[in-house]
Write an enzyme that holds these catalytic residues in place. Structure first.
Site, PDB file in Angstrom:
ATOM      1  N   LYS A  83     -16.366 -46.340 -31.154  1.00 59.70           N
ATOM      2  CA  LYS A  83     -14.852 -46.285 -31.403  1.00 59.70           C
ATOM      3  C   LYS A  83     -14.143 -47.644 -31.101  1.00 59.70           C
ATOM      4  O   LYS A  83     -14.658 -48.501 -30.388  1.00 59.70           O
ATOM      5  CB  LYS A  83     -14.450 -45.286 -30.401  1.00 59.70           C
ATOM      6  CG  LYS A  83     -12.702 -44.896 -30.633  1.00 59.70           C
ATOM      7  CD  LYS A  83     -12.559 -43.631 -30.083  1.00 59.70           C
ATOM      8  CE  LYS A  83     -11.048 -43.116 -29.990  1.00 59.70           C
ATOM      9  NZ  LYS A  83     -10.864 -41.739 -29.476  1.00 59.70           N
ATOM     10  N   TRP A 143     -20.814 -38.986 -27.527  1.00 56.61           N
ATOM     11  CA  TRP A 143     -19.798 -40.078 -27.651  1.00 56.61           C
ATOM     12  C   TRP A 143     -18.838 -40.173 -26.230  1.00 56.61           C
ATOM     13  O   TRP A 143     -18.695 -38.864 -25.574  1.00 56.61           O
ATOM     14  CB  TRP A 143     -18.526 -39.636 -28.731  1.00 56.61           C
ATOM     15  CG  TRP A 143     -17.045 -40.355 -28.552  1.00 56.61           C
ATOM     16  CD1 TRP A 143     -16.739 -41.590 -29.032  1.00 56.61           C
ATOM     17  CD2 TRP A 143     -16.008 -39.775 -27.797  1.00 56.61           C
ATOM     18  NE1 TRP A 143     -15.529 -41.956 -28.603  1.00 56.61           N
ATOM     19  CE2 TRP A 143     -14.942 -40.759 -27.951  1.00 56.61           C
ATOM     20  CE3 TRP A 143     -15.585 -38.441 -27.037  1.00 56.61           C
ATOM     21  CZ2 TRP A 143     -13.607 -40.686 -27.260  1.00 56.61           C
ATOM     22  CZ3 TRP A 143     -14.449 -38.482 -26.768  1.00 56.61           C
ATOM     23  CH2 TRP A 143     -13.393 -39.479 -26.818  1.00 56.61           C
ATOM     24  N   ASP A 192      -6.487 -38.099 -36.015  1.00 54.11           N
ATOM     25  CA  ASP A 192      -7.194 -36.947 -36.280  1.00 54.11           C
ATOM     26  C   ASP A 192      -6.299 -36.078 -37.314  1.00 54.11           C
ATOM     27  O   ASP A 192      -6.152 -34.756 -36.992  1.00 54.11           O
ATOM     28  CB  ASP A 192      -7.667 -36.403 -34.947  1.00 54.11           C
ATOM     29  CG  ASP A 192      -9.047 -37.375 -34.531  1.00 54.11           C
ATOM     30  OD1 ASP A 192     -10.257 -37.531 -35.329  1.00 54.11           O
ATOM     31  OD2 ASP A 192      -9.112 -37.736 -33.476  1.00 54.11           O
ATOM     32  N   HIS A 214     -18.456 -38.445 -38.920  1.00 54.59           N
ATOM     33  CA  HIS A 214     -17.129 -37.526 -38.662  1.00 54.59           C
ATOM     34  C   HIS A 214     -16.258 -37.746 -39.334  1.00 54.59           C
ATOM     35  O   HIS A 214     -15.626 -38.903 -39.865  1.00 54.59           O
ATOM     36  CB  HIS A 214     -16.771 -37.882 -37.064  1.00 54.59           C
ATOM     37  CG  HIS A 214     -17.363 -37.196 -36.214  1.00 54.59           C
ATOM     38  ND1 HIS A 214     -17.009 -37.407 -34.680  1.00 54.59           N
ATOM     39  CD2 HIS A 214     -18.441 -36.182 -36.140  1.00 54.59           C
ATOM     40  CE1 HIS A 214     -18.064 -36.406 -34.083  1.00 54.59           C
ATOM     41  NE2 HIS A 214     -18.874 -35.927 -34.801  1.00 54.59           N
ATOM     42  N   GLU A 223     -21.809 -42.276 -31.363  1.00 52.73           N
ATOM     43  CA  GLU A 223     -20.678 -42.663 -31.996  1.00 52.73           C
ATOM     44  C   GLU A 223     -19.898 -43.646 -31.149  1.00 52.73           C
ATOM     45  O   GLU A 223     -19.627 -43.746 -30.121  1.00 52.73           O
ATOM     46  CB  GLU A 223     -19.931 -41.361 -32.160  1.00 52.73           C
ATOM     47  CG  GLU A 223     -18.441 -41.410 -32.585  1.00 52.73           C
ATOM     48  CD  GLU A 223     -17.725 -40.090 -32.699  1.00 52.73           C
ATOM     49  OE1 GLU A 223     -17.979 -39.299 -32.029  1.00 52.73           O
ATOM     50  OE2 GLU A 223     -16.642 -40.027 -33.431  1.00 52.73           O
ATOM     51  N   HIS A 243     -12.442 -44.255 -36.349  1.00 48.69           N
ATOM     52  CA  HIS A 243     -12.630 -45.633 -35.542  1.00 48.69           C
ATOM     53  C   HIS A 243     -12.742 -46.716 -35.848  1.00 48.69           C
ATOM     54  O   HIS A 243     -13.744 -47.429 -34.840  1.00 48.69           O
ATOM     55  CB  HIS A 243     -14.015 -44.873 -34.908  1.00 48.69           C
ATOM     56  CG  HIS A 243     -13.659 -43.302 -34.034  1.00 48.69           C
ATOM     57  ND1 HIS A 243     -14.713 -42.950 -33.190  1.00 48.69           N
ATOM     58  CD2 HIS A 243     -12.555 -42.695 -33.869  1.00 48.69           C
ATOM     59  CE1 HIS A 243     -14.206 -41.799 -32.442  1.00 48.69           C
ATOM     60  NE2 HIS A 243     -13.198 -41.586 -33.170  1.00 48.69           N
ATOM     61  N   ASP A 248     -14.060 -33.628 -38.195  1.00 48.36           N
ATOM     62  CA  ASP A 248     -13.619 -33.892 -36.516  1.00 48.36           C
ATOM     63  C   ASP A 248     -12.009 -34.368 -36.702  1.00 48.36           C
ATOM     64  O   ASP A 248     -11.711 -35.654 -36.706  1.00 48.36           O
ATOM     65  CB  ASP A 248     -14.255 -35.139 -36.096  1.00 48.36           C
ATOM     66  CG  ASP A 248     -14.055 -35.581 -34.807  1.00 48.36           C
ATOM     67  OD1 ASP A 248     -13.213 -34.748 -34.061  1.00 48.36           O
ATOM     68  OD2 ASP A 248     -14.189 -36.561 -34.306  1.00 48.36           O
ATOM     69  N   ASP A 260     -17.515 -42.343 -37.338  1.00 53.16           N
ATOM     70  CA  ASP A 260     -16.101 -41.490 -37.671  1.00 53.16           C
ATOM     71  C   ASP A 260     -15.244 -42.355 -38.167  1.00 53.16           C
ATOM     72  O   ASP A 260     -14.979 -43.608 -37.895  1.00 53.16           O
ATOM     73  CB  ASP A 260     -15.791 -41.215 -36.086  1.00 53.16           C
ATOM     74  CG  ASP A 260     -14.473 -40.252 -36.138  1.00 53.16           C
ATOM     75  OD1 ASP A 260     -13.283 -40.525 -36.867  1.00 53.16           O
ATOM     76  OD2 ASP A 260     -14.300 -39.478 -35.165  1.00 53.16           O
ATOM     77  N   ASP A 295      -6.284 -43.404 -34.658  1.00 51.55           N
ATOM     78  CA  ASP A 295      -7.376 -42.332 -34.742  1.00 51.55           C
ATOM     79  C   ASP A 295      -6.465 -40.946 -34.467  1.00 51.55           C
ATOM     80  O   ASP A 295      -6.954 -40.348 -33.630  1.00 51.55           O
ATOM     81  CB  ASP A 295      -8.433 -42.734 -33.709  1.00 51.55           C
ATOM     82  CG  ASP A 295      -9.564 -41.489 -33.696  1.00 51.55           C
ATOM     83  OD1 ASP A 295      -9.750 -40.981 -34.835  1.00 51.55           O
ATOM     84  OD2 ASP A 295     -10.150 -41.311 -32.777  1.00 51.55           O
TER      85      ASP A 295
HETATM   86  C1  RNT Z   1     -13.146 -38.883 -30.448  1.00 52.20           C
HETATM   87  C2  RNT Z   1     -14.282 -38.851 -31.170  1.00 52.20           C
HETATM   88  C3  RNT Z   1     -15.334 -37.432 -30.983  1.00 52.20           C
HETATM   89  C4  RNT Z   1     -14.235 -36.390 -30.530  1.00 52.20           C
HETATM   90  C5  RNT Z   1     -15.117 -35.035 -30.471  1.00 52.20           C
HETATM   91  C6  RNT Z   1     -14.191 -33.885 -30.083  1.00 52.20           C
HETATM   92  O1  RNT Z   1     -12.180 -40.004 -30.722  1.00 52.20           O
HETATM   93  O2  RNT Z   1     -14.051 -38.863 -32.523  1.00 52.20           O
HETATM   94  O3  RNT Z   1     -16.070 -37.209 -31.704  1.00 52.20           O
HETATM   95  O4  RNT Z   1     -13.554 -36.104 -31.565  1.00 52.20           O
HETATM   96  O5  RNT Z   1     -16.012 -35.227 -29.947  1.00 52.20           O
HETATM   97 ZN    ZN Z   2     -15.438 -38.345 -33.906  1.00 55.24          ZN
END
Ligand code: RNT
Ligand code: ZN
Length: 420
Positions: free
Chosen positions: A226, A183, A296, A286, A224, A262, A327, A259, A294
């Site tokens: 986004k 990523w 998290d 993720h 990955e 994303h 994640d 993810d 995003d």
């Molecule tokens: C970031 C991605 C990625 C990170 C990690 C730390 O938006 O989700 O996967 O969160 O690699």
């Molecule tokens: Zn991620």
């Protein structure tokens, strides 16, 4: 209510609670090391901001500052989570010491810089996943694998190749497959003049990384995507179409990673899982919780996480087809409780999904009996799930709900508060 009664209630709906618990116990879920230190790692100046469009907010005391502190925190977390955890490391968590010659830059990383982590995992029976770290580093110009500067791009390709070698080492040493997730936060804050150029360079860079030899049964490189990040709002090089097309065209050597933070807010990863599994033998996830973006946040036992779990279960994802990793990173609350809550919730959603008569419901759907299907799906929600969860924790030798928070608080007092 006791587990015995709960089991009977589930049996009345055609669900075998024993089988569900047994199944869940063997499912690997990857525990992200980066919740413990706000994604800082140990290889760069911790006073510099995170880059690449990711951000942690909050300044709760007790962030792990050294490998030793992070390992101690992870150990405490491992005492409180049932199931089969795996560790998920980023390259920025390399351990530099006298024995291995001290600090090297990311393009020069070697397996030896992760030997302390191998020892840690081996002693605890954990597998290990891995991630190259294409952010928070002076060589981000700000692009990495998509940079027009050949020297920068080369540095990051070399980093990626080093990470393939490290992933192969982790998998071989620990006897478990290693997903290695690519990523980057490469993108632009404002409307670009060239969208294709960076993508062509990104594509070539991933090609070059994956030209490093590895055994695809052991090392699972992922790509990955986004939609956007903070500071890169207008354009992301590794968009959904880019990453998915790359994975589709390179099925013999990498897999897509979704993810759930994303995508556009009304898109759901639960629906994407069966779509991708119709084409890909394996995918990676993720699991996170986006709030408006995003962000998290810690994973909850919420509707979409449960739906993701249901799709994983119904699509045969637990048989190695779906690699599940956490994640998220919250720096505003006790970091151990964030880890434990998200991990336990991910397990809870999977148990919840396993405690459904999935075969019978599929038949109702195929027979067009949607009235009964809706009633059944609603009724299952209020069966005594908590009793099965409690029994599951007991069988895993881990604390039930209501029994672990005190341990986190004691650890906070004894260990985290000393970190000033
Ligand atoms: C970031 C991605 C990625 C990170 C990690 C730390 O938006 O989700 O996967 O969160 O690699
Ligand atoms: Zn991620």
């Amino acid at each position: 209510m006791s587990y015995k009664e709960a089991k009977e209630k589930y049996a009345a709906y055609g669900v075998d609670a024993e089988a569900a618990m047994e199944r869940l116990q063997a499912v690997p879920i990857s525990l992200h090391c980066w919740q413990g230190d706000d994604v800082r790692g140990f290889d760069t100046d911790p006073s510099k901001p995170l880059t690449g469009g990711i951000q942690t907010t909050g300044s709760y005391p007790g962030r792990a500052r050294t490998p030793g502190e992070l390992m101690a925190d992870i150990d405490q977390v491992l005492r409180l989570i049932p199931g089969t955890p795996k560790l998920n490391l980023h390259a920025s968590y390399a351990v530099f010491n006298e024995e291995n010659g001290g600090w090297v830059d990311r393009d020069k990383l070697e397996p030896k810089h992760f030997k302390p982590w191998v020892d840690f995992c081996r002693a605890r029976g954990l597998g290990c996943d891995f991630n190259p770290t294409f952010f928070s580093h002076p060589k981000c110009d700000p692009l990495t694998l998509a940079s027009p500067n050949e020297e920068t791009r080369r540095f990051w390709v070399d980093h990626g190749r080093a990470c393939i070698r490290i992933s192969q080492y982790l998998a071989q040493e620990l006897g478990d497959s290693c997903t290695m997730n690519i990523w980057t936060g490469d993108g632009f804050k404002d409307i670009p003049a060239d969208r294709m150029g960076p993508r062509m360079r990104y594509r070539q860079s991933i090609d070059e990384i994956l030209s490093e030899p590895y055994d695809f049964r052991l090392v699972k490189p992922c790509v990955e995507s986004k939609v956007f990040g903070i500071g890169v709002e207008a354009y992301t090089v590794g968009s959904a179409e880019f990453a998915l097309s790359y994975a589709a065209m390179n099925k013999e050597r990498c897999i897509p990673l979704l993810d759930n933070g994303h995508y556009h807010p009304t898109e759901v990863v639960s629906d994407k899982i069966p779509a991708l599994l119709a084409f890909f033998p394996e995918i990676a996830l993720h699991v996170t919780r986006p709030i408006r973006w995003d962000s998290d946040h810690v994973v909850l036992f919420d509707d979409e996480t449960r739906e993701i779990a249901r799709e994983i279960v119904r699509c045969g994802g637990l048989d190695g087809r779906v690699h599940i990793a956490l994640d998220y990173f919250d720096a505003s609350i006790n970091r151990l409780s964030a880890w434990v809550t998200g991990y336990r919730n991910t397990q809870k959603t999977l148990l919840f999904a396993l405690l459904q008569p999935n075969g019978a419901w599929k038949e109702l759907q195929d027979q067009g009996r949607f009235t009964e299907l809706m009633v059944a799906q609603e009724e299952i929600k209020t069966l005594p799930f908590g009793d099965v969860w409690e029994e599951y924790c007991r069988r895993c030798g881990k604390p039930a709900d209501g029994q672990w928070m005190g341990q986190v608080q004691a650890y906070e007092q004894a260990v985290l508060e000393e970190r000033v």
